[in-house]
Design an enzyme around this catalytic site. Structure first.
Site, mmCIF file in Angstrom:
data_model
loop_
_atom_site.group_PDB
_atom_site.id
_atom_site.type_symbol
_atom_site.label_atom_id
_atom_site.label_comp_id
_atom_site.label_asym_id
_atom_site.label_seq_id
_atom_site.Cartn_x
_atom_site.Cartn_y
_atom_site.Cartn_z
ATOM 1 N N ASP A 38 -18.457 12.960 11.108
ATOM 2 C CA ASP A 38 -19.187 12.697 10.385
ATOM 3 C C ASP A 38 -20.213 12.498 9.455
ATOM 4 O O ASP A 38 -21.048 12.075 10.068
ATOM 5 C CB ASP A 38 -18.538 11.114 10.368
ATOM 6 N N ASP A 132 -16.753 16.342 4.299
ATOM 7 C CA ASP A 132 -17.794 15.959 5.311
ATOM 8 C C ASP A 132 -17.756 15.807 7.035
ATOM 9 O O ASP A 132 -18.251 14.845 7.367
ATOM 10 C CB ASP A 132 -18.958 14.672 4.519
ATOM 11 N N GLU A 133 -16.124 16.094 7.231
ATOM 12 C CA GLU A 133 -15.625 14.676 8.051
ATOM 13 C C GLU A 133 -14.850 16.194 9.237
ATOM 14 O O GLU A 133 -13.891 16.465 8.506
ATOM 15 C CB GLU A 133 -15.919 13.457 8.081
#
Length: 474
Positions: A38, A132-133
């Site tokens: 993350d 983003d993860e």
């Protein structure tokens, strides 16, 4: 693998393999297959890379207007209580010194693509969750890169090298534990300011229940406000409390499927595999308006504009869909949705706009709406389409293109109560016509050469900006 076949290892993977060394973290983690990566304050840090003057200052990324919403906040802003999904006006009151940045998604997508390349240089088993993860299954990467703990640290170094951004990595035996571990690895916010996080948190099998049971129940996926209230009513406040409840108690509180699922999670049982890539569940856009919209023509124009944006993303990713969903939020924040499934897959703005317009027409918008959303689900892969962004017409040099002027044309939405060609009177077309597809191809070519804002559908051109630039409100 056929005898004699060579394995191609990317330069990133080669450098990571050479970089194996003693790294901080727990005990040996060879048998822990799942990583959750993350990015830390992703939108904010991308903006700081663009503008270094934002470094060490409180920063808010999101809508800057009266109805703007915070998409991300720097850790310096979080010290003041600012968090994602908070109204920007409230965030400004909490942190008056914060710099509010509004941006399109181009920089975020570019950084996300570079990060994905790092992940895929280690393992093909990467499941993106958001820009983003992602989850990674590294069970097949140990021979080349070492233990999962070593891979986690090497990934952090490689991501920093590739995009100049930090990430937090959780390492565990399953997805639930890895996700919680990545949260535990993140920077923390104290009253005195932000403090660096662990960077990597390894949850070994021997400690996983103690680690899990210490969390509040709302830390588990699937525990929203309603479920939380029902669990609290049976005195389940932590995951440890949850583990003490019988399956029958949980089923009575939250239903059969959800109760059984939570009972398993509370015991550290999560058998979900990492699904590499795959087709997303849905593609959608929504906008929160500066002032409530009650003019039917403006609502119609926004519906068309959002439909055009969603259809463009479908084509850019080689996808078609069958189910159209519209969503409105009234001034009192009450939400309404409508959906309709077409008999054939589609991917053009004309088809989507027709159906979305009909669905919005079944909702009461007379009192105004503060938010409108259009989405497509029930997706399937189609023939690949050239990306809408940055693809020149027949490969021509975009820099040599003439200065564009703005164009507009009409989708030809029929009057209410009538249907378009090949459609039905209630929901419009049943799929894309050949004319629809040719129109979409022309749109993509023009926008690829001159930019997305150069051409818009009829009444949609009356409002400035494009979906994506205003996704957090103005």
């Amino acid at each position: 693998m056929p005898e004699g076949e060579l394995v191609q290892i990317s330069p990133i993977a080669q450098s990571m393999s050479r970089a194996r060394h003693d790294l901080p973290g727990g005990s040996d983690s060879d048998e822990l297959p799942i990583l959750h990566v993350d990015m830390d304050a992703f939108y904010v840090e991308v903006e700081r890379n663009r503008d270094p003057s934002l470094n060490r200052r409180p920063v808010i990324v999101g809508g800057s207007g009266r109805r703007g919403v915070v998409a991300s906040a720097s850790y310096e802003a979080r010290v003041s209580g600012v968090h994602a999904a908070m109204p920007t006006a409230q965030a400004r009151r909490l942190c008056p010194t914060a710099v509010v940045v509004t941006s399109d998604f181009s920089g975020y997508i570019e950084a996300s693509s570079a990060i994905a390349e790092v992940f895929e240089s280690i393992t093909p088993h990467v499941e993106p969750i958001a820009l983003d993860e992602a989850f990674l299954d590294v069970s097949g990467a140990h021979r080349l890169f070492g233990t999962s703990r070593e891979i986690a640290w090497l990934l952090r170094d490689a991501v920093r090298e590739a995009v100049g951004l930090d990430c937090s990595v959780g390492v565990a035996s399953n997805k639930t534990l890895a996700k919680l571990a990545s949260v535990a690895a993140k920077p923390t916010v104290r009253s005195t300011g932000p403090e660096p996080g662990l960077g990597v948190r390894v949850v070994g099998v021997a400690e996983q229940l103690d680690f899990l049971w210490a969390h509040r129940v709302e830390a588990l996926w699937g525990v929203g406000p309603v479920t939380l209230r029902r669990l609290n009513e049976i005195d389940a406040f932590t995951v440890g409390d949850l583990a003490d409840k019988s399956v029958e108690q949980l089923v009575a509180a939250v239903g059969a499927a959800h109760g059984a699922h939570l009972a398993a999670l509370a015991q550290g049982i999560d058998d979900r595999p990492v699904h590499p890539g795959g087709i997303p569940r849905s593609v959608s856009h929504e906008e929160t308006f500066e002032t409530d919209l009650d003019d039917p023509d403006l609502i119609r124009g926004e519906t068309v504009r959002l439909a055009d944006a969603v259809a463009s993303r479908l084509r850019a990713n080689g996808l078609s869909g069958q189910t159209v969903t519209v969503k409105i939020r009234h001034p009192d924040f009450a939400m309404q949705t409508r959906a309709h499934t077409l008999p054939e897959p589609f991917q053009t703005g004309r088809t989507l706009a027709h159906v979305a317009h009909r669905l919005v027409g079944t909702l009461d918008t007379s009192g105004g709406i503060r938010l409108l959303g259009v989405g497509v689900s029930n997706l399937s892969e189609t023939a690949s389409a050239e990306s809408v962004a940055g693809v020149g017409l027949r490969g021509e040099n975009l820099a040599e293109s003439p200065e564009p002027c703005q164009l507009a044309f009409d989708l030809g939405l029929p009057p209410d109560g009538e249907s378009g060609p090949g459609g039905d009177a209630h929901h419009g077309p049943t799929g894309d016509s050949e004319l629809d597809r040719k129109l979409a191809e022309a749109l993509d070519a023009i926008r690829g050469r001159f930019g997305r804002a150069v051409i818009a559908h009829g009444s949609a051109a009356l409002r400035d900006g494009v979906p994506g630039e205003r996704r957090w409100g103005r």
